[in-house]
Write a protein that holds these residues in place. Structure first.
Motif, PDB file in Angstrom:
ATOM      1  N   GLY A 117      -1.187  23.003  51.988  1.00 42.45           N
ATOM      2  CA  GLY A 117      -0.595  23.734  50.886  1.00 42.45           C
ATOM      3  C   GLY A 117      -0.146  25.131  51.290  1.00 42.45           C
ATOM      4  N   PRO A 118       0.290  25.956  50.305  1.00 44.40           N
ATOM      5  CA  PRO A 118       0.807  27.310  50.590  1.00 44.40           C
ATOM      6  C   PRO A 118      -0.313  28.287  50.908  1.00 44.40           C
ATOM      7  CG  PRO A 118       0.789  26.933  48.229  1.00 44.40           C
ATOM      8  CD  PRO A 118       0.376  25.627  48.861  1.00 44.40           C
ATOM      9  N   ALA A 119      -0.975  28.066  52.008  1.00 44.07           N
ATOM     10  CA  ALA A 119      -2.154  28.863  52.366  1.00 44.07           C
ATOM     11  C   ALA A 119      -1.816  29.886  53.438  1.00 44.07           C
ATOM     12  CB  ALA A 119      -3.269  27.950  52.873  1.00 44.07           C
ATOM     13  N   THR A 120      -2.494  31.043  53.366  1.00 46.72           N
ATOM     14  CA  THR A 120      -2.468  32.000  54.471  1.00 46.72           C
ATOM     15  C   THR A 120      -3.418  31.467  55.532  1.00 46.72           C
ATOM     16  OG1 THR A 120      -2.016  33.855  52.986  1.00 46.72           O
ATOM     17  CG2 THR A 120      -2.908  34.376  55.157  1.00 46.72           C
ATOM     18  N   ARG A 121      -2.879  31.074  56.646  1.00 45.82           N
ATOM     19  CA  ARG A 121      -3.701  30.385  57.637  1.00 45.82           C
ATOM     20  C   ARG A 121      -4.496  31.335  58.517  1.00 45.82           C
ATOM     21  NH1 ARG A 121      -0.057  26.993  55.761  1.00 45.82           N
ATOM     22  NH2 ARG A 121      -0.596  24.779  55.806  1.00 45.82           N
ATOM     23  N   GLU A 122      -3.975  32.539  58.688  1.00 45.77           N
ATOM     24  CA  GLU A 122      -4.732  33.581  59.392  1.00 45.77           C
ATOM     25  C   GLU A 122      -4.593  34.880  58.610  1.00 45.77           C
ATOM     26  OE1 GLU A 122      -5.631  33.091  63.985  1.00 45.77           O
ATOM     27  OE2 GLU A 122      -3.604  33.756  63.579  1.00 45.77           O
ATOM     28  N   LYS A 123      -5.700  35.590  58.453  1.00 44.00           N
ATOM     29  CA  LYS A 123      -5.685  36.817  57.660  1.00 44.00           C
ATOM     30  C   LYS A 123      -6.032  38.031  58.508  1.00 44.00           C
ATOM     31  CE  LYS A 123      -6.604  35.021  53.028  1.00 44.00           C
ATOM     32  NZ  LYS A 123      -7.436  35.155  51.808  1.00 44.00           N
ATOM     33  N   LEU A 124      -5.404  39.146  58.146  1.00 41.70           N
ATOM     34  CA  LEU A 124      -5.763  40.423  58.724  1.00 41.70           C
ATOM     35  C   LEU A 124      -6.961  40.989  57.970  1.00 41.70           C
ATOM     36  CD1 LEU A 124      -2.139  41.865  58.789  1.00 41.70           C
ATOM     37  CD2 LEU A 124      -3.400  41.065  60.780  1.00 41.70           C
ATOM     38  N   THR A 125      -7.764  41.755  58.634  1.00 45.01           N
ATOM     39  CA  THR A 125      -8.867  42.446  57.971  1.00 45.01           C
ATOM     40  C   THR A 125      -8.508  43.913  57.808  1.00 45.01           C
ATOM     41  OG1 THR A 125      -9.938  42.846  60.112  1.00 45.01           O
ATOM     42  CG2 THR A 125     -10.587  40.868  58.894  1.00 45.01           C
ATOM     43  N   THR A 126      -9.108  44.561  56.823  1.00 44.23           N
ATOM     44  CA  THR A 126      -8.806  45.956  56.535  1.00 44.23           C
ATOM     45  C   THR A 126      -9.035  46.816  57.769  1.00 44.23           C
ATOM     46  OG1 THR A 126      -9.456  45.637  54.237  1.00 44.23           O
ATOM     47  CG2 THR A 126      -9.348  47.910  55.038  1.00 44.23           C
ATOM     48  N   GLY A 127      -8.002  47.546  58.132  1.00 45.08           N
ATOM     49  CA  GLY A 127      -8.096  48.422  59.297  1.00 45.08           C
ATOM     50  C   GLY A 127      -7.639  47.782  60.588  1.00 45.08           C
ATOM     51  N   SER A 128      -7.344  46.464  60.564  1.00 47.26           N
ATOM     52  CA  SER A 128      -6.939  45.781  61.797  1.00 47.26           C
ATOM     53  C   SER A 128      -5.433  45.632  61.926  1.00 47.26           C
ATOM     54  CB  SER A 128      -7.580  44.391  61.856  1.00 47.26           C
ATOM     55  OG  SER A 128      -7.014  43.538  60.865  1.00 47.26           O
ATOM     56  N   THR A 129      -4.672  46.055  60.898  1.00 45.00           N
ATOM     57  CA  THR A 129      -3.226  45.895  60.936  1.00 45.00           C
ATOM     58  C   THR A 129      -2.609  46.873  61.926  1.00 45.00           C
ATOM     59  OG1 THR A 129      -3.340  45.384  58.584  1.00 45.00           O
ATOM     60  CG2 THR A 129      -1.161  45.735  59.514  1.00 45.00           C
ATOM     61  N   PRO A 130      -1.771  46.411  62.830  1.00 42.62           N
ATOM     62  CA  PRO A 130      -1.113  47.322  63.775  1.00 42.62           C
ATOM     63  C   PRO A 130      -0.280  48.370  63.024  1.00 42.62           C
ATOM     64  CG  PRO A 130      -0.842  45.042  64.456  1.00 42.62           C
ATOM     65  CD  PRO A 130      -1.418  45.007  63.083  1.00 42.62           C
ATOM     66  N   PRO A 131      -0.360  49.641  63.403  1.00 39.58           N
ATOM     67  CA  PRO A 131       0.413  50.699  62.721  1.00 39.58           C
ATOM     68  C   PRO A 131       1.907  50.414  62.683  1.00 39.58           C
ATOM     69  CG  PRO A 131      -1.242  51.666  64.166  1.00 39.58           C
ATOM     70  CD  PRO A 131      -1.251  50.194  64.438  1.00 39.58           C
ATOM     71  N   LEU A 132       2.438  49.810  63.745  1.00 39.60           N
ATOM     72  CA  LEU A 132       3.866  49.503  63.786  1.00 39.60           C
ATOM     73  C   LEU A 132       4.259  48.573  62.642  1.00 39.60           C
ATOM     74  CD1 LEU A 132       6.539  49.766  65.362  1.00 39.60           C
ATOM     75  CD2 LEU A 132       5.851  47.753  66.680  1.00 39.60           C
ATOM     76  N   VAL A 133       3.434  47.566  62.377  1.00 40.55           N
ATOM     77  CA  VAL A 133       3.704  46.620  61.295  1.00 40.55           C
ATOM     78  C   VAL A 133       3.592  47.321  59.941  1.00 40.55           C
ATOM     79  CG1 VAL A 133       2.897  44.520  60.166  1.00 40.55           C
ATOM     80  CG2 VAL A 133       2.967  44.637  62.665  1.00 40.55           C
TER      81      VAL A 133
END
Length: 690
Positions: free
Chosen positions: A66-82
């Protein structure tokens, strides 16, 4: 103090009181309104409707559906560029506003009027998150007001970093990518921290129209959007003009990949899971989404099962395998065919095939229930039954033989004769008590005894598992536990699962289990023998070798194998090949299982009441010997005779258990060959006769 000054003080106090009252009233109003809105603190558990995660028995992800997020980011792990790319593209004042940005709305209106197109939206990232998680996409005033109210609550309950991370996890980015991590993998086969500036900008440009701007669908439009995002990043001061120019000049270098966990590691099993879910959950629970199934699947065993079927079903031949625990009903491996991409038809669950001589289980089991014993003497001769004349394989007729000997040799005439003697209703009742014939009717015709009525591999394997479970029938299940979207327990096998029901008396079941062991050690199923481990089972070959079966057990596991063609054409093989496939699966997996023994053979002091009735059958099927104190727990030592695989044309000797009283027509054969090798030879058109 002058009167004028006192008036000023009183006026100031009154104004302060009024101001405090207004502020308090406003806070109370907001607090009261907040209670009518969803709690934003559980937003990390958000799942879209219809999403399902299936885990293996040891917790590995087998598939996400189904329409699932298959991999998730955790708070603080997102690359600054993104982060910067999305903030520039979607909400450049994200860190300055409180969920609603009037300046952003005004700026978007001016730009869209100037460009004569909708180039920029006025919704903040917070508003988009609120709309995705809590609301629909309908364009109404009520929905917009609710969106604004929810955006304010999100800002009060969550930090900016939490809001941004959750948005990046749920935003749809086209081509089945839900969230940045999925998009990075689907478009570039990368993780978010590996994205370059040009790649991050391209992904950040997708939210306004993800299906249109997807680089897999419209690469030129995707590049145009990338240019817009890079310009906004430069305007916001996130990148330099040189970096902007270099990224704009970078060609679109896609490296597409399937979404992670999109394809199942056990597709026939997971399709069965989806079929079974509506039987244990309500329609409302299924529609909510975010379900997690902790399944029974052993992934290592599943891989071995698929390998066994692929090996022993060459060419266009197909195969199926089911392995289940007899005491719990948990299915540990399921193969429904060789290639799910070519055919989604699950031959383990849905294919109706003639079970051949595996159906004889119910005939012999009924005989035991009615008082017959394994040493009972029967006569194997050519016979006709109301115009139906069954033949043994190779036209072999062994004369007088014990009941267990007839089963070891899978003699058709004896099985049909027993059916006539016992009666159709009793045999059918036995089969139904073990789950066979409940959904696919069994008719009152003599070919019933040798498997003329088609059944599924799953049903037949479950029936044999009940015999392995001392006569207690437990329905097959793929479920250990089912969890809801917030991790709450919706269903548990230990609480809600089938507790099992007594189908056969334990002494009768264990006697049958002993007889099935003789089929492996001295009969048609020698190819299934495992080194230093007891095996009990039965072969089955339908007319013309169209269906090749073996269902066998060790104390911890019952496994059924079927081989054949979807077109129902003859295979030119025998059930010996099915025993080889069974052993190819079982021998590797049993290396990690302790050696256990089946229950000892019970002593049956039963008498078949039918012998007291007059009739010709009494002269054909009769007890000729009953030692003092009943039959021993172990069978008398058999003379070594060469077993003949079921379906192999041969006029050679058959396996006959030595009889206490000498009977005419039986003679010992040559000595049996040495034990078979630990691994079978590869399948051939016609397996050699041992």
């Amino acid at each position: 103090m002058s009167q004028r000054r006192r008036r000023l003080i009183r006026s100031g106090l009154l104004a302060a009181a009024i101001g405090s009252g207004v502020a308090f009233g406003q806070a109370a109003l907001i607090a009261g309104f907040d209670q009518l809105l969803p709690d934003a603190r559980g937003i990390s558990a958000f799942n879209r409707p219809g999403t399902l995660t299936i885990l293996s028995a040891d917790g590995q992800v087998v598939q996400k559906i189904g329409p699932a997020t298959r991999e998730k980011l955790t708070t603080g792990s997102t690359p600054p560029l993104v982060e910067r790319a999305f903030i520039a593209a979607e909400d450049r004042r994200f860190y300055q506003h409180s969920g609603i940005d009037p300046m952003g709305i005004g700026r978007a209106m001016v730009r869209n009027i100037t460009k004569h197109s909708v180039e920029e939206g006025g919704s903040t990232i917070t508003q988009q998150l609120a709309r995705t998680v809590f609301l629909s996409q309908e364009r109404t005033v009520v929905r917009k007001l609710a969106e604004l109210a929810l955006a304010g609550k999100l800002e009060r309950q969550l930090s900016k970093q939490q809001i941004l991370t959750e948005y990046l996890n749920v935003v749809y980015l086209g081509s089945s990518a839900y969230g940045v991590a999925d998009a990075a993998w689907i478009y570039f086969s990368k993780t978010p921290d590996q994205l370059t500036l040009s790649e991050a900008a391209l992904i950040a440009g997708l939210p306004p129209a993800p299906s249109v701007y997807s680089p897999l669908v419209n690469p030129d439009l995707a590049l145009e959007r990338r240019t817009v995002v890079l310009r906004r990043m430069a305007e916001a001061g996130f990148i330099s003009a040189a970096e902007q120019a270099q990224a704009n000049a970078t060609p679109l270098e896609l490296k597409p990949a399937e979404p992670k966990y999109f394809l199942s590691q056990a597709p026939y099993f997971t399709s069965w899971v989806q079929q079974q879910l509506p039987k244990v959950l309500s329609k409302e629970q299924l529609e909510v989404g975010g379900l997690t199934v902790k399944s029974s699947l052993n992934l290592a065993w599943q891989a071995q099962a698929q390998k066994a079927i692929d090996t022993y079903a060459p060419g266009e031949m197909e195969g199926a395998l089911v392995a289940m625990e007899p005491g719990t009903g948990l299915v540990r491996a399921m193969v429904g065919g060789k290639d799910f991409a070519k055919s989604q038809f699950n031959r383990a669950v849905d294919a109706l095939r003639s079970p051949g001589s595996t159906f004889k289980l119910f005939v012999y089991l009924t005989a035991l229930k009615e008082g017959m014993r394994p040493e009972r003497i029967v006569v194997d001769t050519p016979r006709c039954f109301a115009g139906y004349c069954p033949r043994n394989f190779g036209n072999r007729y062994l004369g007088t033989i014990t009941l267990v000997g007839a089963m070891q040799n899978s003699l058709n005439t004896v099985a049909v004769g027993l059916l006539q003697q016992l009666g159709f209703d009793k045999v059918i009742e036995t089969a139904k008590s073990l789950g066979v014939g409940l959904t696919h009717e069994l008719g009152h015709f003599y070919p019933l005894a040798i498997g003329a009525y088609e059944q599924t591999l799953l049903d037949m394997t479950t029936a044999y598992a009940a015999i392995n479970n001392s006569g207690i029938y437990v329905k097959a299940t793929p479920f250990e536990e089912i969890l809801g979207p917030n991790g709450e327990l919706l269903w548990s096998r230990r609480v809600d699962g089938d507790r099992g029901s007594r189908a056969v008396d334990s002494d009768i079941a264990n006697t049958m289990l002993w007889m099935l062991q003789q089929v492996v050690t001295n009969g048609t199923a020698g190819g299934a023998a495992l080194p230093n481990r007891p095996v009990a089972g039965k072969t089955g070959t339908s007319e013309g070798g169209r269906d090749l079966w073996f269902i066998g057990s060790i104390p911890q596991l019952t496994t059924g194998v079927w081989l054949g063609y979807d077109s129902n054409q003859p295979t030119t093989d025998t059930s010996v090949v099915a025993t080889y496939a069974w052993r190819a699966f079982m021998e590797p997996i049993t290396k990690t299982l302790p050696v256990r023994q089946f229950p000892p053979r019970p002593v049956l002091n039963t008498t078949y009441k039918g012998d007291k009735k007059p009739g010709p059958a009494r002269a054909v099927y009769q007890e000729t010997y009953s030692p003092p104190g009943g039959y021993p727990a172990e069978a008398p030592a058999a003379k070594p005779l060469a077993p003949i695989p079921e379906g192999t044309p041969s006029d050679g000797p058959a396996v006959i258990v030595p009889q206490p009283v000498s009977q005419p027509g039986s003679s010992p054969g040559p000595a049996a060959p040495a034990n078979p090798p630990s691994m079978p030879p590869p399948p051939v058109a016609a397996p050699p006769t041992p």
